[in-house]
Design a protein around this motif. Structure first.
Motif, PDB file in Angstrom:
ATOM      1  N   GLU A 163       0.928  -1.081   0.060  1.00 59.30           N
ATOM      2  CA  GLU A 163       0.132  -0.084   0.061  1.00 59.30           C
ATOM      3  C   GLU A 163       0.784   1.116   0.092  1.00 59.30           C
ATOM      4  O   GLU A 163       0.463   2.088  -0.582  1.00 59.30           O
ATOM      5  CB  GLU A 163      -1.001  -0.126   1.155  1.00 59.30           C
ATOM      6  CG  GLU A 163      -2.012  -1.130   1.099  1.00 59.30           C
ATOM      7  CD  GLU A 163      -2.989  -1.015   2.239  1.00 59.30           C
ATOM      8  OE1 GLU A 163      -2.937   0.394   2.943  1.00 59.30           O
ATOM      9  OE2 GLU A 163      -4.080  -1.789   2.438  1.00 59.30           O
ATOM     10  N   LYS A 167       0.757   4.470  -3.090  1.00 59.22           N
ATOM     11  CA  LYS A 167       0.636   5.327  -2.553  1.00 59.22           C
ATOM     12  C   LYS A 167       1.741   6.337  -3.079  1.00 59.22           C
ATOM     13  O   LYS A 167       1.581   7.505  -3.782  1.00 59.22           O
ATOM     14  CB  LYS A 167       0.595   5.768  -1.187  1.00 59.22           C
ATOM     15  CG  LYS A 167       0.290   7.233  -0.579  1.00 59.22           C
ATOM     16  CD  LYS A 167       0.052   7.218   0.733  1.00 59.22           C
ATOM     17  CE  LYS A 167      -0.049   8.746   1.137  1.00 59.22           C
ATOM     18  NZ  LYS A 167       0.918   9.675   0.777  1.00 59.22           N
ATOM     19  N   LYS A 168       2.965   6.083  -3.072  1.00 54.54           N
ATOM     20  CA  LYS A 168       4.353   6.568  -3.360  1.00 54.54           C
ATOM     21  C   LYS A 168       4.231   6.630  -4.988  1.00 54.54           C
ATOM     22  O   LYS A 168       4.725   7.856  -5.270  1.00 54.54           O
ATOM     23  CB  LYS A 168       5.407   6.024  -2.924  1.00 54.54           C
ATOM     24  CG  LYS A 168       5.594   6.130  -1.689  1.00 54.54           C
ATOM     25  CD  LYS A 168       5.815   7.189  -0.849  1.00 54.54           C
ATOM     26  CE  LYS A 168       6.934   8.034  -1.451  1.00 54.54           C
ATOM     27  NZ  LYS A 168       6.994   9.687  -0.613  1.00 54.54           N
ATOM     28  N   LYS A 170       1.882   7.300  -6.704  1.00 55.31           N
ATOM     29  CA  LYS A 170       0.937   8.464  -7.046  1.00 55.31           C
ATOM     30  C   LYS A 170       1.757   9.777  -6.909  1.00 55.31           C
ATOM     31  O   LYS A 170       1.596  10.911  -7.377  1.00 55.31           O
ATOM     32  CB  LYS A 170      -0.503   8.577  -6.461  1.00 55.31           C
ATOM     33  CG  LYS A 170      -1.394   7.215  -6.605  1.00 55.31           C
ATOM     34  CD  LYS A 170      -2.481   7.429  -5.895  1.00 55.31           C
ATOM     35  CE  LYS A 170      -3.399   6.324  -6.452  1.00 55.31           C
ATOM     36  NZ  LYS A 170      -4.553   6.105  -5.705  1.00 55.31           N
ATOM     37  N   ASP A 171       2.416   9.819  -5.616  1.00 57.53           N
ATOM     38  CA  ASP A 171       3.118  11.115  -5.346  1.00 57.53           C
ATOM     39  C   ASP A 171       4.302  11.344  -6.338  1.00 57.53           C
ATOM     40  O   ASP A 171       4.518  12.523  -6.645  1.00 57.53           O
ATOM     41  CB  ASP A 171       3.836  10.695  -4.077  1.00 57.53           C
ATOM     42  CG  ASP A 171       2.880  10.755  -2.851  1.00 57.53           C
ATOM     43  OD1 ASP A 171       1.699  11.193  -2.969  1.00 57.53           O
ATOM     44  OD2 ASP A 171       3.241  10.159  -1.894  1.00 57.53           O
TER      45      ASP A 171
END
Length: 214
Positions: A163, A167-168, A170-171
């Protein structure tokens, strides 16, 4: 499609020499041949990201992934490794297999800079997981790979961090994807019993640099 069957690729990779004196502080362990062959075969068979491509291998160690990429058709593979002892094994593995289009360079992955920016079509890496000695080190490997690749970065990470890396991605404005979940018994070669063998759940991840989000 891949030039070799996966079982044949694994047979080739099983014959390679590993670390002579693995270093705990660098989290050095040999990528098992069955994991390397599975990862590389799928990179080529599913995404066509090795055949005819310029490939960078970050933290190449003794050359397992670099040599596998060549066997699946890379036009040139360049491995980067900080540890000179690992790079002493790297050329012997290449020479034994008579491979002309692989090079190993002693360099800190995080110091490659503009010279190598956007040079590679594909970047592959099995980075230190960074869960004990160097927290966040695996993150830095992926960030470096995104800087160097124009197409995609492939890496292995512990499954519990899935997870986090989604998320990273997307960053970092790239498309992250879990290609497969794998289970492996990694052999470290360290001279301490607790480091010898460990069953580890790992994710094989793909970061599509050519699909950067704005």
């Amino acid at each position: 499609m891949a030039r070799l069957k996966m079982k044949n690729l694994e047979e080739f990779l099983q014959g390679l020499d590993g670390f002579e004196n693995p270093k705990v502080q660098l989290e050095q362990y040999c990528t098992p041949a069955h994991i390397a062959s599975c990862v590389l075969y799928n990179i080529q068979a599913r995404y066509d990201d090795l055949d005819g491509k310029l490939v960078g291998d970050l933290g190449c160690g003794c050359g397992m992934l670099s040599i596998g990429a060549f066997l699946l058709g890379s036009s040139l593979t360049i491995g980067f490794e900080l540890d000179p002892e690992a790079l002493n094994v790297f050329p012997s593995n290449i020479t034994e297999m008579e491979i002309p289009t692989i090079d190993g360079i002693q360099e800190n992955v995080f110091s490659l800079g503009q010279k190598w920016e956007n040079v590679f079509d594909t970047v592959i890496t099995n980075p230190p997981f960074g869960t004990k000695n160097n927290p966040g080190l695996d993150i830095l490997f992926i960030k470096a790979g995104i800087h160097l690749a124009t197409n995609a970065v492939y890496s292995l990470h512990k499954t519990f961090s899935r997870e986090f890396f989604c998320k990273k991605a997307k960053d970092w404005h790239v498309k992250g994807q879990v290609v497969a979940g794998l289970k492996s018994n990694f052999e470290s070669g360290f001279k301490f019993p607790k480091f010898q063998f460990k069953d580890i759940q790992v994710d094989f991840l793909r970061f599509a640099v050519d699909e950067k989000e704005t």
